[in-house]
Motif scaffolding. Structure first.
Motif, short mmCIF file in Angstrom:
data_model
loop_
_atom_site.label_atom_id
_atom_site.label_comp_id
_atom_site.label_asym_id
_atom_site.label_seq_id
_atom_site.Cartn_x
_atom_site.Cartn_y
_atom_site.Cartn_z
N VAL A 109 0.16 0.33 13.06
CA VAL A 109 -0.57 1.60 13.03
C VAL A 109 -0.85 1.94 11.57
O VAL A 109 0.07 2.24 10.81
CB VAL A 109 0.26 2.72 13.69
N ASP A 110 -2.12 1.88 11.19
CA ASP A 110 -2.51 2.19 9.81
C ASP A 110 -3.99 2.52 9.78
O ASP A 110 -4.77 1.90 10.48
CB ASP A 110 -2.22 0.99 8.89
N ASP A 111 -4.37 3.51 8.97
CA ASP A 111 -5.77 3.90 8.89
C ASP A 111 -6.58 2.97 7.99
O ASP A 111 -7.80 3.02 8.00
CB ASP A 111 -5.91 5.36 8.42
N GLU A 112 -5.93 2.11 7.24
CA GLU A 112 -6.63 1.15 6.38
C GLU A 112 -6.85 -0.16 7.15
O GLU A 112 -5.90 -0.92 7.38
CB GLU A 112 -5.82 0.86 5.12
N LYS A 113 -8.10 -0.41 7.53
CA LYS A 113 -8.42 -1.59 8.34
C LYS A 113 -7.99 -2.89 7.65
O LYS A 113 -7.44 -3.79 8.28
CB LYS A 113 -9.91 -1.64 8.65
N ASP A 114 -8.25 -3.01 6.35
CA ASP A 114 -7.90 -4.23 5.63
C ASP A 114 -6.40 -4.51 5.68
O ASP A 114 -5.98 -5.66 5.86
CB ASP A 114 -8.36 -4.17 4.17
N LEU A 115 -5.60 -3.47 5.56
CA LEU A 115 -4.16 -3.65 5.61
C LEU A 115 -3.70 -4.01 7.03
O LEU A 115 -2.85 -4.89 7.20
CB LEU A 115 -3.43 -2.40 5.11
N ARG A 116 -4.27 -3.34 8.03
CA ARG A 116 -3.95 -3.69 9.43
C ARG A 116 -4.25 -5.17 9.67
O ARG A 116 -3.45 -5.89 10.26
CB ARG A 116 -4.80 -2.87 10.42
N PRO A 170 2.29 -2.85 -2.44
CA PRO A 170 1.56 -3.84 -1.66
C PRO A 170 2.52 -4.70 -0.82
O PRO A 170 3.66 -4.92 -1.21
CB PRO A 170 0.84 -4.68 -2.71
N VAL A 171 2.02 -5.15 0.31
CA VAL A 171 2.85 -5.90 1.26
C VAL A 171 3.09 -7.32 0.76
O VAL A 171 2.17 -8.02 0.36
CB VAL A 171 2.16 -5.94 2.64
N ASN A 172 4.35 -7.71 0.77
CA ASN A 172 4.76 -9.07 0.43
C ASN A 172 5.03 -9.80 1.74
O ASN A 172 5.87 -9.37 2.53
CB ASN A 172 6.01 -9.01 -0.45
N LYS A 173 4.33 -10.89 1.99
CA LYS A 173 4.43 -11.61 3.27
C LYS A 173 5.86 -12.01 3.61
O LYS A 173 6.33 -11.78 4.72
CB LYS A 173 3.53 -12.86 3.23
N ILE A 174 6.57 -12.61 2.68
CA ILE A 174 7.93 -13.09 2.94
C ILE A 174 8.85 -11.91 3.26
O ILE A 174 9.63 -11.95 4.21
CB ILE A 174 8.46 -13.92 1.75
#
Length: 121
Positions: free
Chosen positions: A8-15, A105-109
């Motif tokens: 759930v996030d309003d930023e499409k790119d982040l979703r 920013p989101v870190n994948k690991i």
């Protein structure tokens, strides 16, 4: 059966980015652009984990968490992702449904490790 995760996030790119990471890691993913839509999906789709932004227009993460908490016999865990880590965290942490925070920013690991830990065994 793949674990189901609702983002759930309003930023499409982040979703889309989080969805990509989780789908590649063999999770089933659904998306919502605000907490109201997210809550509807929690009730119908029954995810094993919700990952939600805190600050969103229409219905934010606080409201989503409150709605989930008010449903009897619902133990859906919620993990928050936010660039606004600070004061909000303490209020959210008090809720037993809140299982952690992912910084932007989101870190994948880091994301995948936190999701693995948050999912019910």
């Amino acid at each position: 059966m793949k674990p189901k995760i609702l983002i759930v996030d309003d930023e499409k790119d982040l979703r889309d980015l989080i969805s990509y990471f989780l789908t590649r890691a063999n999770y089933e993913v659904d998306l919502a652009e605000n907490g109201c839509i997210g809550f509807e999906k929690v009730q119908t789709w029954k995810p094993h984990l919700v990952i939600s932004d805190i600050r969103m227009p229409v219905c934010d993460g606080f409201e989503l968490l409150k709605k989930i908490s008010n449903v009897p016999n619902n133990d859906t865990p919620v993990m928050f992702i936010s660039g606004y880590v600070g004061g909000d965290e303490e209020e959210l942490r008090k809720n037993p449904h809140c299982v952690g925070f992912i910084p932007k920013p989101v870190n994948k690991i880091e994301l995948l490790e936190m999701v693995k830990q948050a999912l019910p065994a």
